[in-house]
Design a protein around this motif. Structure first.
Motif, PDB file in Angstrom:
ATOM      1  N   TYR A  93       0.796  -1.222   0.000  1.00  0.00           N
ATOM      2  CA  TYR A  93       0.000   0.000   0.000  1.00  0.00           C
ATOM      3  C   TYR A  93       0.831   1.275   0.000  1.00  0.00           C
ATOM      4  O   TYR A  93       0.305   2.351  -0.226  1.00  0.00           O
ATOM      5  CB  TYR A  93      -0.910   0.026   1.235  1.00  0.00           C
ATOM      6  CG  TYR A  93      -1.784  -1.184   1.365  1.00  0.00           C
ATOM      7  CD1 TYR A  93      -2.940  -1.296   0.613  1.00  0.00           C
ATOM      8  CD2 TYR A  93      -1.459  -2.206   2.241  1.00  0.00           C
ATOM      9  CE1 TYR A  93      -3.765  -2.401   0.723  1.00  0.00           C
ATOM     10  CE2 TYR A  93      -2.278  -3.325   2.349  1.00  0.00           C
ATOM     11  CZ  TYR A  93      -3.429  -3.418   1.602  1.00  0.00           C
ATOM     12  OH  TYR A  93      -4.224  -4.500   1.714  1.00  0.00           O
ATOM     13  N   ARG A  94       2.139   1.166   0.268  1.00  0.00           N
ATOM     14  CA  ARG A  94       2.922   2.378   0.483  1.00  0.00           C
ATOM     15  C   ARG A  94       2.951   3.287  -0.733  1.00  0.00           C
ATOM     16  O   ARG A  94       2.852   4.501  -0.613  1.00  0.00           O
ATOM     17  CB  ARG A  94       4.346   2.012   0.915  1.00  0.00           C
ATOM     18  CG  ARG A  94       4.468   1.710   2.396  1.00  0.00           C
ATOM     19  CD  ARG A  94       5.879   1.960   2.880  1.00  0.00           C
ATOM     20  NE  ARG A  94       6.836   1.105   2.242  1.00  0.00           N
ATOM     21  CZ  ARG A  94       7.188  -0.093   2.674  1.00  0.00           C
ATOM     22  NH1 ARG A  94       6.602  -0.601   3.751  1.00  0.00           N
ATOM     23  NH2 ARG A  94       8.088  -0.818   2.051  1.00  0.00           N
ATOM     24  N   GLN A  95       3.103   2.704  -1.935  1.00  0.00           N
ATOM     25  CA  GLN A  95       3.220   3.560  -3.116  1.00  0.00           C
ATOM     26  C   GLN A  95       1.956   4.375  -3.352  1.00  0.00           C
ATOM     27  O   GLN A  95       2.035   5.596  -3.475  1.00  0.00           O
ATOM     28  CB  GLN A  95       3.566   2.724  -4.346  1.00  0.00           C
ATOM     29  CG  GLN A  95       3.796   3.605  -5.574  1.00  0.00           C
ATOM     30  CD  GLN A  95       4.391   2.818  -6.710  1.00  0.00           C
ATOM     31  OE1 GLN A  95       4.465   1.608  -6.670  1.00  0.00           O
ATOM     32  NE2 GLN A  95       4.839   3.511  -7.737  1.00  0.00           N
ATOM     33  N   PRO A  96       0.766   3.739  -3.424  1.00  0.00           N
ATOM     34  CA  PRO A  96      -0.421   4.576  -3.623  1.00  0.00           C
ATOM     35  C   PRO A  96      -0.700   5.500  -2.445  1.00  0.00           C
ATOM     36  O   PRO A  96      -1.166   6.627  -2.636  1.00  0.00           O
ATOM     37  CB  PRO A  96      -1.556   3.550  -3.798  1.00  0.00           C
ATOM     38  CG  PRO A  96      -1.035   2.296  -3.195  1.00  0.00           C
ATOM     39  CD  PRO A  96       0.437   2.305  -3.454  1.00  0.00           C
ATOM     40  N   MET A  97      -0.414   5.071  -1.213  1.00  0.00           N
ATOM     41  CA  MET A  97      -0.672   5.913  -0.053  1.00  0.00           C
ATOM     42  C   MET A  97       0.234   7.136  -0.049  1.00  0.00           C
ATOM     43  O   MET A  97      -0.187   8.229   0.333  1.00  0.00           O
ATOM     44  CB  MET A  97      -0.499   5.115   1.238  1.00  0.00           C
ATOM     45  CG  MET A  97      -1.646   4.157   1.513  1.00  0.00           C
ATOM     46  SD  MET A  97      -1.477   3.371   3.114  1.00  0.00           S
ATOM     47  CE  MET A  97      -1.655   4.787   4.192  1.00  0.00           C
ATOM     48  N   ALA A  98       1.481   6.966  -0.475  1.00  0.00           N
ATOM     49  CA  ALA A  98       2.397   8.107  -0.537  1.00  0.00           C
ATOM     50  C   ALA A  98       1.872   9.138  -1.528  1.00  0.00           C
ATOM     51  O   ALA A  98       1.935  10.346  -1.286  1.00  0.00           O
ATOM     52  CB  ALA A  98       3.795   7.635  -0.944  1.00  0.00           C
ATOM     53  N   VAL A 211      -1.735   5.530 -11.725  1.00  0.00           N
ATOM     54  CA  VAL A 211      -2.954   4.729 -11.744  1.00  0.00           C
ATOM     55  C   VAL A 211      -2.710   3.445 -10.959  1.00  0.00           C
ATOM     56  O   VAL A 211      -1.707   2.760 -11.175  1.00  0.00           O
ATOM     57  CB  VAL A 211      -3.370   4.372 -13.186  1.00  0.00           C
ATOM     58  CG1 VAL A 211      -4.584   3.436 -13.172  1.00  0.00           C
ATOM     59  CG2 VAL A 211      -3.689   5.626 -13.967  1.00  0.00           C
ATOM     60  N   TRP A 212      -3.634   3.145 -10.052  1.00  0.00           N
ATOM     61  CA  TRP A 212      -3.562   1.902  -9.280  1.00  0.00           C
ATOM     62  C   TRP A 212      -4.744   1.045  -9.711  1.00  0.00           C
ATOM     63  O   TRP A 212      -5.896   1.404  -9.533  1.00  0.00           O
ATOM     64  CB  TRP A 212      -3.627   2.201  -7.785  1.00  0.00           C
ATOM     65  CG  TRP A 212      -3.470   1.005  -6.911  1.00  0.00           C
ATOM     66  CD1 TRP A 212      -4.465   0.280  -6.308  1.00  0.00           C
ATOM     67  CD2 TRP A 212      -2.246   0.369  -6.526  1.00  0.00           C
ATOM     68  NE1 TRP A 212      -3.935  -0.755  -5.566  1.00  0.00           N
ATOM     69  CE2 TRP A 212      -2.575  -0.723  -5.683  1.00  0.00           C
ATOM     70  CE3 TRP A 212      -0.914   0.621  -6.815  1.00  0.00           C
ATOM     71  CZ2 TRP A 212      -1.612  -1.561  -5.128  1.00  0.00           C
ATOM     72  CZ3 TRP A 212       0.051  -0.214  -6.256  1.00  0.00           C
ATOM     73  CH2 TRP A 212      -0.300  -1.286  -5.422  1.00  0.00           C
ATOM     74  N   PHE A 222       0.590   1.857 -12.218  1.00  0.00           N
ATOM     75  CA  PHE A 222       1.024   2.204 -13.563  1.00  0.00           C
ATOM     76  C   PHE A 222       1.344   3.695 -13.573  1.00  0.00           C
ATOM     77  O   PHE A 222       0.505   4.513 -13.179  1.00  0.00           O
ATOM     78  CB  PHE A 222      -0.069   1.919 -14.596  1.00  0.00           C
ATOM     79  CG  PHE A 222      -0.419   0.469 -14.750  1.00  0.00           C
ATOM     80  CD1 PHE A 222       0.230  -0.324 -15.680  1.00  0.00           C
ATOM     81  CD2 PHE A 222      -1.402  -0.105 -13.951  1.00  0.00           C
ATOM     82  CE1 PHE A 222      -0.096  -1.668 -15.821  1.00  0.00           C
ATOM     83  CE2 PHE A 222      -1.727  -1.446 -14.084  1.00  0.00           C
ATOM     84  CZ  PHE A 222      -1.072  -2.226 -15.014  1.00  0.00           C
ATOM     85  N   ASN A 223       2.548   4.056 -13.989  1.00  0.00           N
ATOM     86  CA  ASN A 223       2.902   5.472 -14.064  1.00  0.00           C
ATOM     87  C   ASN A 223       3.419   5.872 -15.445  1.00  0.00           C
ATOM     88  O   ASN A 223       3.839   7.001 -15.649  1.00  0.00           O
ATOM     89  CB  ASN A 223       3.919   5.847 -12.987  1.00  0.00           C
ATOM     90  CG  ASN A 223       5.163   4.976 -13.035  1.00  0.00           C
ATOM     91  OD1 ASN A 223       5.430   4.306 -14.032  1.00  0.00           O
ATOM     92  ND2 ASN A 223       5.923   4.964 -11.952  1.00  0.00           N
TER      93      ASN A 223
END
Length: 265
Positions: A93-98, A211-212, A222-223
């Motif tokens: 979860y860290r990437q989308p939460m950041a 985009v998650w 996806f970036n």
């Protein structure tokens, strides 16, 4: 060599074990939460959250508890293990939460499951239980998800758009916030560009987006600019098929009036 079985009967999950040990030590001294709070200077509710596994607390409170119980550094060791495990489990979860914390706009589409940012604790608990989350981790996972919702209610809260089939009464309340736009996609819409796909689009203040895309069991970011634009286009196409925010509110109200029990958590 066969795995050694636990002999204490206590949880092998670090966060749960930390909470169990705090409760055990307090009960051995026959102290109430209020008595403990009076002696250490924190609110009784703070210790209650520690013992229930809802919070891990800070080094200060952990060291104070170690000193109080005469266990230095036992509680601190358990706390460090729990904190380290929490960070490992939160890797997904860290990437989308950041990105959430730095966002100015959030767009979410789901055809069946309510977005985590708008779920009630009861809904999340039932969803995780059905999904197979072990009972000794359930409350910690629920608390972890609930903590994410704070970003929607602050002074700098991002704009949040969502559209999906089934609503809860909680959504009606959340839609009253000026930074949240909720749109319902009619059941009559059948196939559409995001059929069986849940998409979370996060925009930052520099014009960039991530985009998650996820299902009930996994998620992937996806970036790449091209991929982000493709998902944004699909999201916009589905949003155009949805009711307007005001019409969605009326639709939710009608559903709640007709079948109130089906929206209970």
């Amino acid at each position: 060599m066969p795995q050694r079985l636990a002999v204490t009967g206590l949880s092998q999950e670090p966060r749960k074990r930390f909470a169990q040990e705090l409760r055990r030590l307090r009960e051995e001294r026959k102290e109430t939460l209020q008595q403990l709070a009076a002696q250490l200077g924190w609110d009784a509710s703070t210790f209650g959250k520690l013992e229930s596994g809802r919070n891990l607390g800070s080094p200060d409170i952990v060291e104070a508890l170690d000193h109080h119980y005469g266990t230095t550094p036992w509680i601190l060791i358990l706390w460090e293990l729990a904190l380290g495990d929490e960070r490992r489990r939160g890797k997904l979860y860290r990437q989308p939460m950041a990105h959430e914390r730095q966002s100015v706009s959030l767009c979410y589409f789901s055809s069946s499951i309510l977005p985590g940012l708008l779920q009630t604790p009861g809904y999340t608990r039932e969803l995780f239980a059905v999904g197979g989350i072990p009972s000794d981790r359930l409350e910690a996972e629920v608390a972890f998800r609930m903590a994410r919702q704070e970003i929607l209610l602050g002074d700098d809260a991002p704009l949040f758009r969502a559209e999906w089939h089934k609503q809860l009464e909680h959504l009606l309340h959340m839609s009253e916030h000026s930074n949240i736009a909720i749109q319902v996609l009619p059941f009559s819409t059948r196939l559409h560009p995001l059929t069986n796909t849940e998409v979370f689009i996060i925009h930052d203040g520099d014009g960039k987006a991530i985009v998650w895309v996820e299902s009930g069991y996994f998620g992937a970011p996806f970036n790449d600019t091209k991929e982000v634009k493709q998902y944004q286009l699909r999201y916009d196409q589905v949003r155009d098929l949805a009711y307007s925010p005001s019409a969605s509110r009326e639709f939710i109200k009608q559903l709640l009036e007709e079948t109130p029990q089906s929206f209970s958590t």
